[in-house]
Write a protein that holds these residues in place. Structure first.
Motif, PDB file in Angstrom:
ATOM      1  N   LEU A  75       0.881  -1.258  -0.007  1.00 19.30           N
ATOM      2  CA  LEU A  75      -0.286   0.192  -0.237  1.00 19.30           C
ATOM      3  C   LEU A  75       0.596   1.435   0.285  1.00 19.30           C
ATOM      4  N   MET A  76       1.898   1.583   0.755  1.00 17.29           N
ATOM      5  CA  MET A  76       2.768   2.559   0.556  1.00 17.29           C
ATOM      6  C   MET A  76       3.190   2.389  -1.433  1.00 17.29           C
ATOM      7  N   ILE A  77       3.665   1.766  -1.404  1.00 17.33           N
ATOM      8  CA  ILE A  77       4.473   1.670  -2.125  1.00 17.33           C
ATOM      9  C   ILE A  77       3.143   2.460  -3.439  1.00 17.33           C
ATOM     10  N   LYS A  78       1.875   1.991  -3.546  1.00 28.28           N
ATOM     11  CA  LYS A  78       1.351   2.839  -4.113  1.00 28.28           C
ATOM     12  C   LYS A  78       0.594   4.282  -4.024  1.00 28.28           C
ATOM     13  N   GLY A  79       0.762   4.522  -2.354  1.00 30.08           N
ATOM     14  CA  GLY A  79       0.695   5.811  -2.064  1.00 30.08           C
ATOM     15  C   GLY A  79      -0.855   5.736  -1.619  1.00 30.08           C
ATOM     16  N   THR A  80      -1.108   4.332  -1.340  1.00 32.06           N
ATOM     17  CA  THR A  80      -2.387   4.619  -0.457  1.00 32.06           C
ATOM     18  C   THR A  80      -2.436   4.131   0.629  1.00 32.06           C
ATOM     19  N   TYR A  81      -1.408   3.767   1.805  1.00 40.19           N
ATOM     20  CA  TYR A  81      -0.870   3.451   3.326  1.00 40.19           C
ATOM     21  C   TYR A  81      -1.716   4.729   3.785  1.00 40.19           C
ATOM     22  N   GLN A  82      -2.625   4.369   5.066  1.00 42.23           N
ATOM     23  CA  GLN A  82      -2.372   5.234   6.330  1.00 42.23           C
ATOM     24  C   GLN A  82      -1.404   6.699   6.031  1.00 42.23           C
ATOM     25  N   GLN A  83      -0.660   5.953   6.008  1.00 41.61           N
ATOM     26  CA  GLN A  83       0.686   6.564   6.514  1.00 41.61           C
ATOM     27  C   GLN A  83       1.788   7.208   5.224  1.00 41.61           C
ATOM     28  N   LYS A  84       1.328   8.357   4.958  1.00 40.19           N
ATOM     29  CA  LYS A  84       2.141   8.130   3.898  1.00 40.19           C
ATOM     30  C   LYS A  84       3.796   9.589   3.474  1.00 40.19           C
ATOM     31  N   PRO A  85       4.792   8.571   3.964  1.00 40.23           N
ATOM     32  CA  PRO A  85       6.366   9.347   3.878  1.00 40.23           C
ATOM     33  C   PRO A  85       6.444  10.257   2.966  1.00 40.23           C
ATOM     34  N   ASP A  86       6.913  10.957   3.213  1.00 34.73           N
ATOM     35  CA  ASP A  86       7.946  12.177   1.524  1.00 34.73           C
ATOM     36  C   ASP A  86       8.483  10.471   0.911  1.00 34.73           C
ATOM     37  N   LEU A  87       8.479  11.286   0.043  1.00 32.38           N
ATOM     38  CA  LEU A  87       9.318  10.774  -1.349  1.00 32.38           C
ATOM     39  C   LEU A  87      10.633  11.255  -1.313  1.00 32.38           C
ATOM     40  N   PRO A  88      11.637  10.793  -1.560  1.00 31.62           N
ATOM     41  CA  PRO A  88      11.966   8.665  -2.077  1.00 31.62           C
ATOM     42  C   PRO A  88      11.638   8.982  -0.552  1.00 31.62           C
ATOM     43  N   PHE A  89      11.251   7.183   0.487  1.00 29.95           N
ATOM     44  CA  PHE A  89      12.015   6.852   1.322  1.00 29.95           C
ATOM     45  C   PHE A  89      12.656   5.596   0.744  1.00 29.95           C
ATOM     46  N   THR A  90      12.710   4.728   2.286  1.00 30.23           N
ATOM     47  CA  THR A  90      13.022   3.575   2.018  1.00 30.23           C
ATOM     48  C   THR A  90      12.371   2.326   2.872  1.00 30.23           C
ATOM     49  N   LEU A  91      11.657   1.269   1.827  1.00 30.60           N
ATOM     50  CA  LEU A  91      10.409   0.612   2.145  1.00 30.60           C
ATOM     51  C   LEU A  91      11.084  -0.229   2.805  1.00 30.60           C
ATOM     52  N   GLY A  92       9.916  -0.902   3.974  1.00 29.71           N
ATOM     53  CA  GLY A  92      10.517  -2.413   4.904  1.00 29.71           C
ATOM     54  C   GLY A  92      10.532  -1.696   6.075  1.00 29.71           C
ATOM     55  N   MET A  93       9.180  -2.376   6.222  1.00 29.20           N
ATOM     56  CA  MET A  93       8.105  -2.303   7.515  1.00 29.20           C
ATOM     57  C   MET A  93       9.051  -2.655   9.033  1.00 29.20           C
ATOM     58  N   GLU A  94       9.141  -3.998   8.663  1.00 22.66           N
ATOM     59  CA  GLU A  94       9.918  -5.137   9.873  1.00 22.66           C
ATOM     60  C   GLU A  94      11.861  -5.218   8.811  1.00 22.66           C
ATOM     61  N   LEU A  95      12.596  -5.859  10.338  1.00 18.78           N
ATOM     62  CA  LEU A  95      13.298  -5.830   9.497  1.00 18.78           C
ATOM     63  C   LEU A  95      14.273  -6.503  11.068  1.00 18.78           C
ATOM     64  N   SER A  96      15.378  -7.464  10.653  1.00 18.70           N
ATOM     65  CA  SER A  96      16.252  -7.909  12.030  1.00 18.70           C
ATOM     66  C   SER A  96      18.254  -8.095  11.111  1.00 18.70           C
ATOM     67  N   GLY A  97      18.775  -8.254  12.006  1.00 20.59           N
ATOM     68  CA  GLY A  97      20.381  -7.979  11.872  1.00 20.59           C
ATOM     69  C   GLY A  97      21.289  -7.512  13.082  1.00 20.59           C
ATOM     70  N   SER A  98      21.547  -7.904  12.889  1.00 20.44           N
ATOM     71  CA  SER A  98      22.768  -6.927  14.609  1.00 20.44           C
ATOM     72  C   SER A  98      23.055  -5.425  14.079  1.00 20.44           C
ATOM     73  N   VAL A  99      23.521  -5.253  15.688  1.00 17.39           N
ATOM     74  CA  VAL A  99      23.693  -3.866  15.451  1.00 17.39           C
ATOM     75  C   VAL A  99      25.009  -3.797  15.860  1.00 17.39           C
ATOM     76  N   ALA A 100      25.349  -2.318  14.637  1.00 21.06           N
ATOM     77  CA  ALA A 100      26.614  -1.976  13.941  1.00 21.06           C
ATOM     78  C   ALA A 100      27.274  -0.933  15.171  1.00 21.06           C
ATOM     79  N   ALA A 101      26.553  -0.194  15.242  1.00 22.57           N
ATOM     80  CA  ALA A 101      26.809   1.592  16.750  1.00 22.57           C
ATOM     81  C   ALA A 101      26.078   1.436  17.098  1.00 22.57           C
ATOM     82  N   VAL A 102      26.091   2.122  18.511  1.00 24.44           N
ATOM     83  CA  VAL A 102      25.668   2.363  19.155  1.00 24.44           C
ATOM     84  C   VAL A 102      25.488   3.734  18.880  1.00 24.44           C
ATOM     85  N   GLY A 103      23.730   4.627  19.246  1.00 22.56           N
ATOM     86  CA  GLY A 103      24.133   6.213  19.736  1.00 22.56           C
ATOM     87  C   GLY A 103      24.556   6.593  20.938  1.00 22.56           C
TER      88      GLY A 103
END
Length: 130
Positions: A43-71
């Protein structure tokens, strides 16, 4: 770093070369291993999701990985720790800077692909079966 971005609504994703994100205070930099894709992403790709981020944006709601650095101020996560997160965006990139408080540790024996789909896709499926 590379990221798949929505640069125009209702068009194919575009691979972009972006600057490496730097974690701000309270954030962690995640080296993304896997990303779950959901109906909401479509829906985000189509622009019809309830959240409409400003273009351009990086897609992908859920992720996994490893911590590379901490703030600054992040004390409960460590470099190298495996995590999953529902970030709402940013999962289809090599790295993502996200709030530390949305990250959940994942067991070493849990595959990255399972962890990346666990928070939204799995939960949605589980509720749908009830």
């Amino acid at each position: 770093m590379r990221a798949m971005q929505v640069t125009a609504y209702d068009q194919p994703l575009s691979e972009q070369e972006l600057e490496m994100p730097v974690p701000a205070a309270g954030e962690v930099l995640i080296k993304v291993d896997a990303c779950g894709l959901n109906f909401g992403d479509l829906l985000m790709i189509k622009g019809t999701y309830q959240q409409k981020p400003d273009l351009p944006f990086t897609l992908g709601m859920e992720l996994s990985g490893s911590v590379a650095a901490v703030g600054e101020g992040v004390t409960d996560l460590a470099v190298g720790q495996r995590i999953a997160a529902y970030s709402g965006l940013l999962g289809l990139a090599e790295y993502a800077a996200i709030p530390a408080n949305i990250c959940v540790p994942i067991p070493d024996d849990m595959p990255a692909e399972d962890a990346a789909a666990f928070l939204v896709a799995y939960g949605t499926s589980h509720v749908a079966l009830d």
